[in-house]
Design a protein around this motif. Structure first.
Motif, PDB file in Angstrom:
ATOM      1  N   LEU A 105       0.835  -1.209   0.000  1.00  0.00           N
ATOM      2  CA  LEU A 105       0.000   0.000   0.000  1.00  0.00           C
ATOM      3  C   LEU A 105       0.869   1.258   0.000  1.00  0.00           C
ATOM      4  O   LEU A 105       0.553   2.235  -0.676  1.00  0.00           O
ATOM      5  N   TYR A 111      -0.545   7.190  -3.532  1.00  0.00           N
ATOM      6  CA  TYR A 111      -0.553   7.447  -2.094  1.00  0.00           C
ATOM      7  C   TYR A 111       0.306   8.666  -1.745  1.00  0.00           C
ATOM      8  O   TYR A 111      -0.184   9.655  -1.202  1.00  0.00           O
ATOM      9  N   GLY A 130      -5.490   2.683   3.145  1.00  0.00           N
ATOM     10  CA  GLY A 130      -6.231   1.530   2.622  1.00  0.00           C
ATOM     11  C   GLY A 130      -7.096   1.834   1.408  1.00  0.00           C
ATOM     12  O   GLY A 130      -7.739   0.924   0.871  1.00  0.00           O
ATOM     13  N   LEU A 133      -6.955  -0.601  -1.358  1.00  0.00           N
ATOM     14  CA  LEU A 133      -7.396  -1.942  -0.972  1.00  0.00           C
ATOM     15  C   LEU A 133      -8.919  -2.005  -0.915  1.00  0.00           C
ATOM     16  O   LEU A 133      -9.527  -3.005  -1.295  1.00  0.00           O
ATOM     17  N   HIS A 156      -3.961   1.078  -9.045  1.00  0.00           N
ATOM     18  CA  HIS A 156      -4.943   0.458  -8.158  1.00  0.00           C
ATOM     19  C   HIS A 156      -5.433  -0.877  -8.729  1.00  0.00           C
ATOM     20  O   HIS A 156      -5.712  -1.819  -7.983  1.00  0.00           O
TER      21      HIS A 156
END
Ligand code: TRP
Ligand code: SF4
Length: 398
Positions: A105, A111, A130, A133, A156
């Motif tokens: 992640l 991110y 997260g 995810l 992603h």
């Protein structure tokens, strides 16, 4: 896996604009004729960055769904639903979190990008890390084969594939998998022996043709139930059962819908025309657009390539109109307001049917609520089945 099943989603964080329409929604509308489509309001995802102002989310959900319907997303053909109303998204997210390494992640490029870009907010939360995810759970809970997204979302989708692969590797082998597979081979009947020989030829000798032939035997065999068929498909390649199939990104042809200032249309640049912008406002906004700075006076010739209005002609105008702009601009034969008028007309013409389709939903919000209630129920039915497999595979009881 449902190769023809599509899932996509959008966060309800404000009103949609023509960039969303040309970049994403137009594509959804086309896909619903050829595929089984699930279109999701990603309200949990909106919370990951907007937890400090949740009122926007609530307000945007209905408006966004009306924008989808206005564009021609058809609730008869597609399942339109709200992520948080289908609790299996949250449940699968939690299940996947047990086996997803933190480093996977942390290295998702969006991110760090977003942490920097939105540095005025504190996004060092568990939920924000997260984000991808949760997106993986969105996709995998429907066993979707294709995910229409823009380029920025590709990491992603990659993560989704990696998580699915890891999950299948860890949990796809029932304790007596080999035994069950061998029992299933017997059910194939006469071709069973040949199937085993072909499997050995593939696994020991790397014979790709043998793999194809063995698959053909599976496909042709009448006596296998769905579970055995899936088992053997995995066993053939020495893999386990595929519980969560790997999806693929379906890239939307890069649409860089230009905004009012020539940059990509985006809410953060303040250069948008909303999908249901009133015609007078469309006219006002386009008439106020900057043009080639060389055209100070009406008599100064210009260069369309240096003008944001030209980019809109590239989206909206036919060959004749574009030739008229080129000739008129470079010779100062037309003024900039003359030049803008066909763009104004084209945008208003494009929006006309959207207003018409939206009308019944705007005047009767209960209709939207009904569409979502039905969509939520349809989505949950599929999601519940996936979770049954997931829970069983993870040892959480049948
Ligand atoms: N992250 C996506 C975006 O920002 C929205 C999204 C959430 C999504 N879940 C999804 C897109 C699942 C495709 C599939 O655009
Ligand atoms: Fe731009 Fe058209 Fe004016 Fe030329 S005439 S500068 S293309 S608006």
């Amino acid at each position: 896996m449902h190769a023809e099943r599509i899932l996509s989603g959008m966060r309800p964080t404000g009103s949609l604009h023509l960039g969303h329409y040309h970049g994403v929604i137009k594509n959804w509308v086309a896909l619903q004729h050829s595929h089984e489509c699930f279109f999701m309001v990603a309200d949990w995802h909106a919370l990951t960055t907007n937890f400090d102002d949740v009122s926007v989310i609530g307000r945007s959900i209905n408006e966004m769904v009306i924008d989808w319907l206005a564009s021609g997303v058809d609730p008869e053909k597609s399942t339109i639903f709200v992520q948080s109303r289908v609790p299996q998204h949250a449940e699968l997210h939690l299940a996947l979190s047990m086996v997803t390494p933190l480093s996977w992640l942390e290295r998702v490029p969006t991110y760090k990008d977003q942490l920097e870009k939105l540095s005025h907010k504190d996004l060092t939360t568990y939920g924000f890390l997260g984000y991808p995810l949760l997106q993986a759970a969105d996709i995998l809970v429907y066993k979707a084969g294709l995910v229409p997204v823009g380029e920025d979302q590709v990491p992603h989708i990659e993560l989704t594939r990696e998580v699915a692969r890891r999950f299948n590797h860890m949990f796809g082998r029932e304790p007596n998998f080999d035994e069950l597979a061998r029992a299933a081979v017997k059910k194939i009947g006469k071709a069973g022996r040949q199937f085993e020989a072909l499997r050995t030829a593939y696994l020991q000798g790397g014979d790709a043709e043998a793999l194809q032939e063995a698959r053909a035997i599976l496909a042709a065999s009448q006596n296998l139930g769905a579970a055995d068929r899936e088992r053997l498909t995995g066993w053939l390649e020495n893999k386990g059962k595929t519980i969560l199939p790997e999806c693929e990104a379906k890239l939307t042809a890069a649409s860089k819908m230009p905004g009012l200032d020539g940059q990509k249309m985006s809410k953060s640049y303040g250069n948008t025309i909303t999908m249901r912008e009133a015609p007078e406002a469309v006219s006002k906004k386009i008439r106020a657009m900057p043009t080639d700075p060389a055209r100070v006076r009406r008599t100064d010739p210009g260069t369309p390539e240096k003008c944001p209005v030209w980019q809109l002609h590239e989206v909206y105008s036919d060959g004749d109109t574009k030739a008229w702009v080129q000739a008129g601009c470079t010779s100062a034969g037309i003024g900039c307001l003359d030049c803008k008028q066909p763009v104004i007309d084209a945008v208003v013409r494009e929006q006309q049917p959207m207003f018409e389709r939206a009308e019944r939903y705007v005047s009767n919000p209960k209709l939207v609520a009904e569409i979502l209630a039905e969509g939520n129920a349809r989505a949950e039915k599929v999601a519940r089945e996936t979770m049954r497999d997931v829970r069983a595979a993870m040892g959480l009881g049948a």
